[in-house]
Design a protein around this motif. Structure first.
Motif, PDB file in Angstrom:
ATOM      1  N   ASN A  59     151.946 174.124  15.892  1.00 21.46           N
ATOM      2  CA  ASN A  59     152.552 173.217  16.861  1.00 21.46           C
ATOM      3  C   ASN A  59     151.720 171.950  17.000  1.00 21.46           C
ATOM      4  O   ASN A  59     150.512 171.953  16.766  1.00 21.46           O
ATOM      5  CB  ASN A  59     152.680 173.914  18.214  1.00 21.46           C
ATOM      6  N   ARG A  60     152.354 170.881  17.406  1.00 21.46           N
ATOM      7  CA  ARG A  60     151.695 169.576  17.504  1.00 21.46           C
ATOM      8  C   ARG A  60     150.513 169.581  18.464  1.00 21.46           C
ATOM      9  O   ARG A  60     149.571 168.796  18.294  1.00 21.46           O
ATOM     10  CB  ARG A  60     152.699 168.481  17.881  1.00 21.46           C
ATOM     11  N   ASP A  61     150.520 170.448  19.468  1.00 29.78           N
ATOM     12  CA  ASP A  61     149.390 170.478  20.392  1.00 29.78           C
ATOM     13  C   ASP A  61     148.144 171.131  19.784  1.00 29.78           C
ATOM     14  O   ASP A  61     147.085 171.149  20.404  1.00 29.78           O
ATOM     15  CB  ASP A  61     149.771 171.165  21.701  1.00 29.78           C
ATOM     16  N   GLN A  62     148.269 171.636  18.537  1.00 30.00           N
ATOM     17  CA  GLN A  62     147.139 172.230  17.828  1.00 30.00           C
ATOM     18  C   GLN A  62     146.597 171.332  16.715  1.00 30.00           C
ATOM     19  O   GLN A  62     145.587 171.669  16.096  1.00 30.00           O
ATOM     20  CB  GLN A  62     147.560 173.579  17.222  1.00 30.00           C
ATOM     21  N   TRP A  63     147.246 170.210  16.463  1.00 29.47           N
ATOM     22  CA  TRP A  63     146.840 169.375  15.324  1.00 29.47           C
ATOM     23  C   TRP A  63     145.413 168.861  15.462  1.00 29.47           C
ATOM     24  O   TRP A  63     144.634 168.898  14.504  1.00 29.47           O
ATOM     25  CB  TRP A  63     147.802 168.197  15.164  1.00 29.47           C
ATOM     26  N   ALA A  64     145.068 168.373  16.629  1.00 24.73           N
ATOM     27  CA  ALA A  64     143.715 167.812  16.821  1.00 24.73           C
ATOM     28  C   ALA A  64     142.657 168.897  16.705  1.00 24.73           C
ATOM     29  O   ALA A  64     141.613 168.702  16.062  1.00 24.73           O
ATOM     30  CB  ALA A  64     143.625 167.113  18.173  1.00 24.73           C
ATOM     31  N   THR A  65     142.909 170.056  17.307  1.00 25.45           N
ATOM     32  CA  THR A  65     141.949 171.153  17.259  1.00 25.45           C
ATOM     33  C   THR A  65     141.725 171.628  15.837  1.00 25.45           C
ATOM     34  O   THR A  65     140.583 171.844  15.400  1.00 25.45           O
ATOM     35  CB  THR A  65     142.439 172.325  18.124  1.00 25.45           C
ATOM     36  N   ARG A  66     142.812 171.796  15.096  1.00 29.04           N
ATOM     37  CA  ARG A  66     142.694 172.290  13.726  1.00 29.04           C
ATOM     38  C   ARG A  66     142.081 171.249  12.800  1.00 29.04           C
ATOM     39  O   ARG A  66     141.374 171.593  11.840  1.00 29.04           O
ATOM     40  CB  ARG A  66     144.061 172.738  13.218  1.00 29.04           C
ATOM     41  N   THR A  67     142.329 169.988  13.057  1.00 27.77           N
ATOM     42  CA  THR A  67     141.691 168.939  12.266  1.00 27.77           C
ATOM     43  C   THR A  67     140.186 168.944  12.497  1.00 27.77           C
ATOM     44  O   THR A  67     139.392 168.848  11.554  1.00 27.77           O
ATOM     45  CB  THR A  67     142.277 167.558  12.621  1.00 27.77           C
ATOM     46  N   ALA A  68     139.775 169.063  13.753  1.00 33.79           N
ATOM     47  CA  ALA A  68     138.351 169.117  14.077  1.00 33.79           C
ATOM     48  C   ALA A  68     137.698 170.315  13.398  1.00 33.79           C
ATOM     49  O   ALA A  68     136.585 170.222  12.860  1.00 33.79           O
ATOM     50  CB  ALA A  68     138.162 169.192  15.591  1.00 33.79           C
ATOM     51  N   GLU A  69     138.398 171.452  13.394  1.00 31.87           N
ATOM     52  CA  GLU A  69     137.877 172.651  12.747  1.00 31.87           C
ATOM     53  C   GLU A  69     137.740 172.443  11.246  1.00 31.87           C
ATOM     54  O   GLU A  69     136.738 172.848  10.636  1.00 31.87           O
ATOM     55  CB  GLU A  69     138.808 173.827  13.033  1.00 31.87           C
ATOM     56  N   ARG A  70     138.724 171.794  10.652  1.00 28.35           N
ATOM     57  CA  ARG A  70     138.704 171.564   9.204  1.00 28.35           C
ATOM     58  C   ARG A  70     137.543 170.667   8.810  1.00 28.35           C
ATOM     59  O   ARG A  70     136.902 170.857   7.763  1.00 28.35           O
ATOM     60  CB  ARG A  70     140.027 170.942   8.771  1.00 28.35           C
ATOM     61  N   LEU A  71     137.245 169.684   9.625  1.00 29.37           N
ATOM     62  CA  LEU A  71     136.214 168.711   9.295  1.00 29.37           C
ATOM     63  C   LEU A  71     134.791 169.250   9.462  1.00 29.37           C
ATOM     64  O   LEU A  71     133.826 168.569   9.112  1.00 29.37           O
ATOM     65  CB  LEU A  71     136.398 167.457  10.154  1.00 29.37           C
ATOM     66  N   LEU A  72     134.664 170.458   9.968  1.00 28.85           N
ATOM     67  CA  LEU A  72     133.337 171.049  10.102  1.00 28.85           C
ATOM     68  C   LEU A  72     132.721 171.406   8.757  1.00 28.85           C
ATOM     69  O   LEU A  72     131.506 171.562   8.649  1.00 28.85           O
ATOM     70  CB  LEU A  72     133.415 172.311  10.976  1.00 28.85           C
ATOM     71  N   ASN A  73     133.554 171.564   7.732  1.00 33.98           N
ATOM     72  CA  ASN A  73     133.075 171.993   6.422  1.00 33.98           C
ATOM     73  C   ASN A  73     133.255 170.897   5.379  1.00 33.98           C
ATOM     74  O   ASN A  73     134.260 170.168   5.387  1.00 33.98           O
ATOM     75  CB  ASN A  73     133.837 173.244   5.978  1.00 33.98           C
ATOM     76  N   LEU A  74     132.303 170.800   4.472  1.00 35.76           N
ATOM     77  CA  LEU A  74     132.401 169.851   3.377  1.00 35.76           C
ATOM     78  C   LEU A  74     133.404 170.344   2.337  1.00 35.76           C
ATOM     79  O   LEU A  74     133.718 171.533   2.263  1.00 35.76           O
ATOM     80  CB  LEU A  74     131.039 169.653   2.724  1.00 35.76           C
ATOM     81  N   ALA A  75     133.905 169.428   1.531  1.00 35.70           N
ATOM     82  CA  ALA A  75     134.846 169.756   0.461  1.00 35.70           C
ATOM     83  C   ALA A  75     134.099 169.924  -0.855  1.00 35.70           C
ATOM     84  O   ALA A  75     133.090 169.247  -1.097  1.00 35.70           O
ATOM     85  CB  ALA A  75     135.896 168.655   0.319  1.00 35.70           C
ATOM     86  N   PRO A  76     134.583 170.791  -1.747  1.00 31.35           N
ATOM     87  CA  PRO A  76     133.888 171.006  -3.018  1.00 31.35           C
ATOM     88  C   PRO A  76     134.171 169.943  -4.062  1.00 31.35           C
ATOM     89  O   PRO A  76     133.528 169.924  -5.116  1.00 31.35           O
ATOM     90  CB  PRO A  76     134.430 172.361  -3.477  1.00 31.35           C
ATOM     91  N   VAL A  77     135.130 169.047  -3.791  1.00 32.01           N
ATOM     92  CA  VAL A  77     135.545 168.069  -4.791  1.00 32.01           C
ATOM     93  C   VAL A  77     135.847 166.735  -4.126  1.00 32.01           C
ATOM     94  O   VAL A  77     136.379 166.680  -3.015  1.00 32.01           O
ATOM     95  CB  VAL A  77     136.783 168.582  -5.575  1.00 32.01           C
ATOM     96  N   ALA A  78     135.462 165.655  -4.805  1.00 31.94           N
ATOM     97  CA  ALA A  78     135.843 164.304  -4.390  1.00 31.94           C
ATOM     98  C   ALA A  78     137.013 163.860  -5.257  1.00 31.94           C
ATOM     99  O   ALA A  78     136.984 164.037  -6.476  1.00 31.94           O
ATOM    100  CB  ALA A  78     134.666 163.346  -4.546  1.00 31.94           C
TER     101      ALA A  78
END
Length: 297
Positions: A106-125
């Motif tokens: 749901n849209r009220d979870q977008w900010a929370t899940r984005t913040a959670e996603r950004l906690l980890n680095l990506a393996p590829v550029a």
């Protein structure tokens, strides 16, 4: 990143690093919104998406339509697997987050899940290179490159998605917010006739789940792979409103294994295609994308 008056986003941002020595690179997440012109709550999408994008400039928003004239077959495939067919909804890098029943939330979870996603680095550029566009034939060509900063195994794939912004001519249902005082679309009518649909997905050039067979099943740290996409932009799509985004994704049988590992971020054709000095726009100039933006090949 630029923060607004709230500190909501600060914890995630404080943990992000561009240091590749940490076996990863900073993420450029994709917020994939699922929408429909028939959805009476869809005019609320921007209320949640715009502050998120302002706080996180590295996030790109693309919109997949369901059950209307803007739907595409590959988009329907994604919607059927990742959503409960309700709109509006959205996924962050197509990740199935803990505690969620669907990848789309749901849209009220977008900010929370984005913040959670950004906690980890990506393996590829992921970078876009050798981009060219011929305005006469409308042929677009672009190379998507992935530089791996960590060892990865699995069915890894490239993809390139083309979106068109500010699409009009498709009235948007506003059955709920038309009567909600204080909402941006209060009193705008139901439907909203001149509604601007944002970053509408027009094509997944690698299909719904990406181009298989280019990246091997086991990738070593320091490896680089690439593929080139060619696409003739249909007449009727405004090339001045077109943007593209390349990404590396994984594919598995379960919906929890369709993650986007990283993206190039959205690149607008109108800002990177420079006409020749003699104004002969029949030939576009190929461009590459470095850390400081586009440069001539």
């Amino acid at each position: 990143a630029t923060l607004d008056d709230t500190d909501f986003f600060a914890p995630a941002l404080s943990m992000i690093s561009d240091d590749c020595s940490l076996n990863g690179v900073a993420r450029k997440p994709i917020l994939e919104v699922y929408a429909g012109t028939w959805g009476q709550y869809d005019p609320d999408i921007e209320v949640y998406a715009d502050p998120l994008l302002a706080a996180y400039p590295e996030v790109s928003r693309i919109t997949s339509h369901l059950g209307d004239a803007l739907e595409i077959p590959d988009g329907l495939t994604v919607n059927n697997d990742l959503t409960n067919n309700g709109v509006p909804a959205g996924s962050v890098d197509r990740v199935l987050f803990g505690g969620e029943g669907f990848v789309a939330v749901n849209r009220d979870q977008w900010a929370t899940r984005t913040a959670e996603r950004l906690l980890n680095l990506a393996p590829v550029a992921v970078e876009l290179e050798n981009l060219s566009y011929d305005p006469v034939t409308r042929l677009l060509q672009v190379e998507v490159r992935g530089d791996f900063h960590s060892s990865v195994t699995g069915d890894l794939r490239f993809n390139l998605t083309l979106v068109e912004d500010s699409v009009t001519g498709f009235p948007q249902s506003n059955g709920f917010y038309n009567t909600q005082a204080g909402h941006p679309h209060f009193g705008a009518g139901n439907p909203i006739v001149n509604f601007y649909h944002r970053n509408v997905i027009r094509e997944h050039l690698g299909g719904a789940w990406g181009s298989a067979g280019i990246i091997p099943g086991s990738v070593a740290n320091g490896s680089t792979y690439s593929t080139t996409y060619s696409y003739t932009i249909p007449v009727g799509i405004d090339e001045n409103q077109v943007s593209i985004i390349g990404y590396v994704c994984e594919y598995g049988a379960g919906v929890d294994t369709r993650e986007m590992l990283n993206s190039s971020g959205l690149i607008s054709l109108s800002t990177v295609l420079v006409p020749p000095a003699n104004d002969d726009v029949c030939n576009a100039i190929p461009l590459n994308f470095g850390v400081n933006g586009p440069y001539n090949a």
